[in-house]
Every structure is written in structure tokens, then in C-alpha cells.
Design a protein around this motif. Structure first.
Motif, PDB file in Angstrom:
ATOM      1  N   PRO A 161      35.486  18.975   3.261  1.00 59.25           N
ATOM      2  CA  PRO A 161      35.005  20.359   3.269  1.00 59.25           C
ATOM      3  C   PRO A 161      35.119  20.949   4.678  1.00 59.25           C
ATOM      4  O   PRO A 161      34.878  20.266   5.677  1.00 59.25           O
ATOM      5  CB  PRO A 161      33.538  20.234   2.834  1.00 59.25           C
ATOM      6  CG  PRO A 161      33.480  18.941   2.070  1.00 59.25           C
ATOM      7  CD  PRO A 161      34.470  18.036   2.747  1.00 59.25           C
ATOM      8  N   LEU A 162      35.487  22.214   4.758  1.00 59.42           N
ATOM      9  CA  LEU A 162      35.643  22.847   6.065  1.00 59.42           C
ATOM     10  C   LEU A 162      34.324  22.874   6.829  1.00 59.42           C
ATOM     11  O   LEU A 162      34.316  22.801   8.066  1.00 59.42           O
ATOM     12  CB  LEU A 162      36.195  24.262   5.903  1.00 59.42           C
ATOM     13  CG  LEU A 162      37.590  24.364   5.290  1.00 59.42           C
ATOM     14  CD1 LEU A 162      38.087  25.801   5.344  1.00 59.42           C
ATOM     15  CD2 LEU A 162      38.574  23.440   5.990  1.00 59.42           C
ATOM     16  N   GLN A 163      33.216  22.983   6.106  1.00 54.95           N
ATOM     17  CA  GLN A 163      31.915  22.954   6.777  1.00 54.95           C
ATOM     18  C   GLN A 163      31.712  21.630   7.511  1.00 54.95           C
ATOM     19  O   GLN A 163      31.132  21.600   8.598  1.00 54.95           O
ATOM     20  CB  GLN A 163      30.791  23.184   5.773  1.00 54.95           C
ATOM     21  CG  GLN A 163      30.671  24.622   5.292  1.00 54.95           C
ATOM     22  CD  GLN A 163      29.432  24.839   4.454  1.00 54.95           C
ATOM     23  OE1 GLN A 163      28.838  23.900   3.913  1.00 54.95           O
ATOM     24  NE2 GLN A 163      29.015  26.092   4.333  1.00 54.95           N
ATOM     25  N   SER A 187      32.615  29.225   1.395  1.00 55.52           N
ATOM     26  CA  SER A 187      31.632  28.234   1.834  1.00 55.52           C
ATOM     27  C   SER A 187      31.942  26.832   1.302  1.00 55.52           C
ATOM     28  O   SER A 187      31.546  25.833   1.888  1.00 55.52           O
ATOM     29  CB  SER A 187      30.229  28.648   1.385  1.00 55.52           C
ATOM     30  OG  SER A 187      30.178  28.782  -0.032  1.00 55.52           O
ATOM     31  N   ASP A 188      32.671  26.763   0.168  1.00 57.53           N
ATOM     32  CA  ASP A 188      32.981  25.464  -0.420  1.00 57.53           C
ATOM     33  C   ASP A 188      34.450  25.076  -0.246  1.00 57.53           C
ATOM     34  O   ASP A 188      34.947  24.168  -0.922  1.00 57.53           O
ATOM     35  CB  ASP A 188      32.610  25.451  -1.902  1.00 57.53           C
ATOM     36  CG  ASP A 188      33.341  26.536  -2.699  1.00 57.53           C
ATOM     37  OD1 ASP A 188      33.986  27.410  -2.074  1.00 57.53           O
ATOM     38  OD2 ASP A 188      33.274  26.502  -3.943  1.00 57.53           O
TER      39      ASP A 188
END
Length: 220
Positions: A161-163, A187-188
Motif C-alpha cells: 500500500p502506498l500509505q 487512500s487504498d
């Protein structure tokens, strides 16, 4: 670095100009001398007329000192043959062949010849395959303290995930380039194979983040 490119069509000329813009030396091979007009008058590299998989032509392009070779002509067979000659005969470590038939591309990938089968993002992907991993600065603010840079992660980061990438690097994912299209991540959003990752981060931390991302992803 020194690059040899076979094919001076749209992709080949764009690739040559892009590499030269980043300070590399380039030789371009094409059997049609008129194709070199695509390079423009300011191109400082070598223009070599001839067949790109011919040994004598490759020698005139100084293939023996090449760090990388890209075969991007309009013929699948010519491209893969030239890539094999560059690697197997002249020992060029980084090679890539443009293949129009995705089925063939998969076969050649299994043989150890990196290929690019899609068209819209060909130039960007070839640069990524022939250049060593490293940050490409895209914008720096007036103070010089903040930079937008394209930093390629190690393949082990695919599916992350980029987060999670933001947390690990202390940066922000400004946008992605996926299959040639820019996109603002959700966000995902997850980092996928072939994505180009554009990060906003402090200039002083670029090298640190680059080292982190080019390493194997740490176990969660």
C-alpha cells in the motif's frame, strides 16, 4: 553511461534524446539514414547507418563499451536478435527489446531478455530497464529544501500500500504513472508492477529514501 539504441523511430528517438538530456552518451543505429532527422540538429550522439543486429554495425556503434543496449525497431525478430547479439556476443549487461506481440514478449522474458510490449509507456519503461535504479529529480522548490522525484522501488515493494511506503520513507506520494497515465493515488492505492512512483520529500533525504526503496522491503 554509454547507450546504444537500435531503431530511430518515434520511441528510439525519444529514448535517445531523453538519455542525452540526463547526461548520458548515446549512439543510434538505423538502416534508414533519413530516420535520424527525428533526433534534431542538437543531438550530440552518434548516428550509425546499418542493420542493428549486424556485428560490424554494432562495432561501429562502439558496442564493446556500451553499458546498455535497447532494440526498438519496428520488427520483433530484429529486436530480439539484436538484443541477444548485444548480450551474448558483446557481453552487454543491460539489454531490452521492444516486442509488439505480447505472447512473444513473455517467452523472451523467460529467456532472460527484458522486453517491452505496450506502446504508450514504452520510452519510460525502457529507460527504467536500462538505467540503474536511482532517483530522477523532477522539481525542486525555490528554497531547494523540497523535491519532487521519481524513485523506483525494489521489486519486493510490489503489492505494498502506498500509505505503507509513505510511512517507511517519511515522504508523500504525489502521484503515480501507470501504463503511461498519471493518477492521483487513493487512500487504498497499492504499488503495482510497472508503476512509476513520484515522491515529494525533503531534498536532504533523497539519497536516504533512495537507498531504502532500492533495498528489499523490510518485513512488517
Amino acid at each position: 553511461m554509454y547507450f546504444v539504441i537500435m531503431g530511430c523511430g518515434r520511441v528510439g528517438s525519444m529514448l535517445a534524446l531523453s538519455l542525452e538530456k540526463h547526461g548520458h552518451q548515446v549512439a543510434v543505429i538505423d538502416r534508414d539514414e533519413s530516420a535520424f532527422r527525428r533526433l534534431g540538429p542538437n543531438f550530440e550522439g552518434s548516428r550509425v547507418s546499418g542493420i542493428g543486429f549486424d556485428r560490424e554495425t554494432l562495432l561501429r556503434a562502439d558496442i564493446k563499451r556500451a553499458d546498455a543496449f535497447a532494440a526498438v525497431s519496428s520488427g520483433d525478430n530484429s529486436n530480439i536478435l539484436a538484443a541477444r547479439v548485444a548480450r551474448e556476443t558483446f557481453g552487454v549487461e543491460h539489454v531490452v527489446a521492444r516486442i509488439y506481440d505480447p505472447g512473444r514478449a513473455e517467452v523472451y522474458e523467460r529467456l532472460g531478455i527484458p522486453t517491452v510490449a505496450t506502446v504508450r509507456w514504452t520510452s519510460d519503461q525502457i529507460v527504467r530497464k536500462v538505467l540503474p535504479m536511482g532517483a530522477l529529480p523532477e522539481h525542486t522548490d525555490a528554497s531547494g529544501k523540497v523535491m519532487l522525484a521519481e524513485i523506483p522501488p525494489h521489486s519486493s515493494w510490489i503489492g505494498t500500500p502506498l500509505q505503507r511506503i509513505e510511512e517507511a520513507t517519511g515522504s508523500r506520494v504525489a502521484y503515480l504513472t501507470r501504463l503511461g497515465d498519471g493518477m492521483v493515488p487513493e487512500s487504498d492505492s497499492v504499488f503495482q508492477e510497472g508503476d512509476l512512483l513520484h515522491l515529494c520529500l525533503p531534498t536532504a533525504r533523497v539519497q536516504q529514501v533512495e537507498e531504502l526503496l532500492k533495498s528489499t522491503k523490510p518485513v512488517d
